[in-house]
Each structure stands twice: as C-alpha cells, then as structure tokens.
Design a protein around this motif. Structure first.
Motif, mmCIF file in Angstrom:
data_model
loop_
_atom_site.group_PDB
_atom_site.id
_atom_site.type_symbol
_atom_site.label_atom_id
_atom_site.label_comp_id
_atom_site.label_asym_id
_atom_site.label_seq_id
_atom_site.Cartn_x
_atom_site.Cartn_y
_atom_site.Cartn_z
ATOM 1 N N ARG A 128 -28.948 -3.220 -36.924
ATOM 2 C CA ARG A 128 -29.892 -2.252 -36.344
ATOM 3 C C ARG A 128 -29.406 -1.864 -34.956
ATOM 4 O O ARG A 128 -29.902 -2.358 -33.948
ATOM 5 C CB ARG A 128 -31.288 -2.869 -36.244
ATOM 6 N N ARG A 129 -28.450 -0.940 -34.900
ATOM 7 C CA ARG A 129 -27.830 -0.657 -33.616
ATOM 8 C C ARG A 129 -27.224 0.743 -33.575
ATOM 9 O O ARG A 129 -26.997 1.369 -34.604
ATOM 10 C CB ARG A 129 -26.734 -1.678 -33.323
ATOM 11 N N VAL A 130 -26.963 1.152 -32.343
ATOM 12 C CA VAL A 130 -26.136 2.320 -32.083
ATOM 13 C C VAL A 130 -24.971 1.823 -31.243
ATOM 14 O O VAL A 130 -25.181 1.219 -30.189
ATOM 15 C CB VAL A 130 -26.895 3.445 -31.345
ATOM 16 N N ASP A 131 -23.764 2.033 -31.741
ATOM 17 C CA ASP A 131 -22.563 1.691 -30.974
ATOM 18 C C ASP A 131 -22.194 2.867 -30.104
ATOM 19 O O ASP A 131 -22.040 3.994 -30.598
ATOM 20 C CB ASP A 131 -21.391 1.358 -31.909
ATOM 21 N N VAL A 132 -22.095 2.622 -28.809
ATOM 22 C CA VAL A 132 -21.667 3.631 -27.846
ATOM 23 C C VAL A 132 -20.193 3.359 -27.585
ATOM 24 O O VAL A 132 -19.836 2.320 -27.037
ATOM 25 C CB VAL A 132 -22.487 3.547 -26.534
ATOM 26 N N ILE A 133 -19.343 4.272 -28.016
ATOM 27 C CA ILE A 133 -17.912 4.063 -27.965
ATOM 28 C C ILE A 133 -17.295 5.110 -27.038
ATOM 29 O O ILE A 133 -17.542 6.306 -27.209
ATOM 30 C CB ILE A 133 -17.290 4.160 -29.371
ATOM 31 N N LEU A 134 -16.537 4.644 -26.086
ATOM 32 C CA LEU A 134 -15.844 5.548 -25.165
ATOM 33 C C LEU A 134 -14.398 5.669 -25.628
ATOM 34 O O LEU A 134 -13.670 4.687 -25.703
ATOM 35 C CB LEU A 134 -15.903 5.003 -23.746
ATOM 36 N N VAL A 135 -14.012 6.897 -25.945
ATOM 37 C CA VAL A 135 -12.675 7.185 -26.456
ATOM 38 C C VAL A 135 -11.931 7.983 -25.407
ATOM 39 O O VAL A 135 -12.411 9.042 -24.994
ATOM 40 C CB VAL A 135 -12.762 7.991 -27.778
ATOM 41 N N PRO A 136 -10.776 7.502 -24.973
ATOM 42 C CA PRO A 136 -10.024 8.258 -23.948
ATOM 43 C C PRO A 136 -9.665 9.658 -24.444
ATOM 44 O O PRO A 136 -9.274 9.841 -25.597
ATOM 45 C CB PRO A 136 -8.762 7.433 -23.739
#
Length: 139
Positions: A128-136
């Motif tokens: 039960r989540r939202v992954d916040v992913i930072l992509v260069p």
C-alpha cells in the motif's frame, strides 16, 4: 527513449529493491505508505515526503516518477481507482511543496505487480504505497 519505455524499465529495475528510502546508482527512491483502503497522506508521511524532496541537491536535474500500488483486497477496478487516488494525493503534496506538475510522471499499478506477498498482513501493508522515484535527466 519514450516515457512509457522509461517507466517500464524503471519498474523492472525497482522490483528487486527494498521499498523504503534509498539511492540505487543514479535513482533515488522514497516510499509513501497508506492504510488499507485509504488514499490519505498522514502528517508523518507528509513530513517524510517533504524532508526527502527538500534534501535532494539540484532537484531540477531529476524527473519525478510516481509508481502507485495497492494490496489485493477488493476488486481490480476498485484498486485501480485507489491507486489513482494515492498517486494524485502524493502529487498534490509535491505541488504544495512547490514542485511543478510538469516534473512528474505517474504510473498506477493497482494490485498488479506487487513487490511483496499479499498473503501476509505485513506484505499487504508494504504494497500500500506510492514510490517517489527521482530519475536523473540526461542533458
């Protein structure tokens, strides 16, 4: 590389990674967790998200990708809706922090592609989540 291809490659890369907060090579990731059936971002998760974003050096050099997930409780349509609501709630929090909507891409998985087993309480909780992913951003 198209955005959908990039999203698919990111998802495959992240399947084997723990879902808390981490940096893997050039990707930076933070998971925001939710209660069962909820898309409310509580105060603790809001602070965690804000701290995460505000501590990234040169944030303008990253695209923010939101991968939203649910557990397997409820039907497919319900979980697709819930996944959408969760990613929207996190996106709204990021906008409140001052992040431009144009910097974000969203992929809602619903109950598909769980990272953890839904056969246990802990596994369902972690899904039960939202992954916040930072992509260069490659210049």
């Amino acid at each position: 590389m198209t955005r959908s291809l990039l999203s698919t490659l990111l998802f495959i890369t992240l399947l084997s990674a723990p879902a808390l907060s981490q940096k893997t090579d050039s990707l930076i990731r933070k998971s925001i967790f939710f209660g069962g059936g909820s898309y409310y971002v509580d105060e603790y998760q809001s602070i965690e998200l804000q701290d995460f974003i505000l501590n990234v050096e040169k944030l303008e050099n990253y695209e923010i990708v939101l991968f939203s997930h649910t557990d397997n409780i409820g039907g497919k349509e319900y979980n697709e809706w819930l996944s959408f609501m969760r990613s929207t709630a996190v996106q709204d929090k990021l906008i409140e922090i001052g992040i431009a909507e144009e910097m974000m891409e969203i992929k809602n998985f619903g109950m598909n592609n769980p990272l953890y087993r839904n056969s246990s309480y802990n596994g369902r909780h972690m899904n039960r989540r939202v992954d916040v992913i930072l992509v260069p951003i490659v210049f």
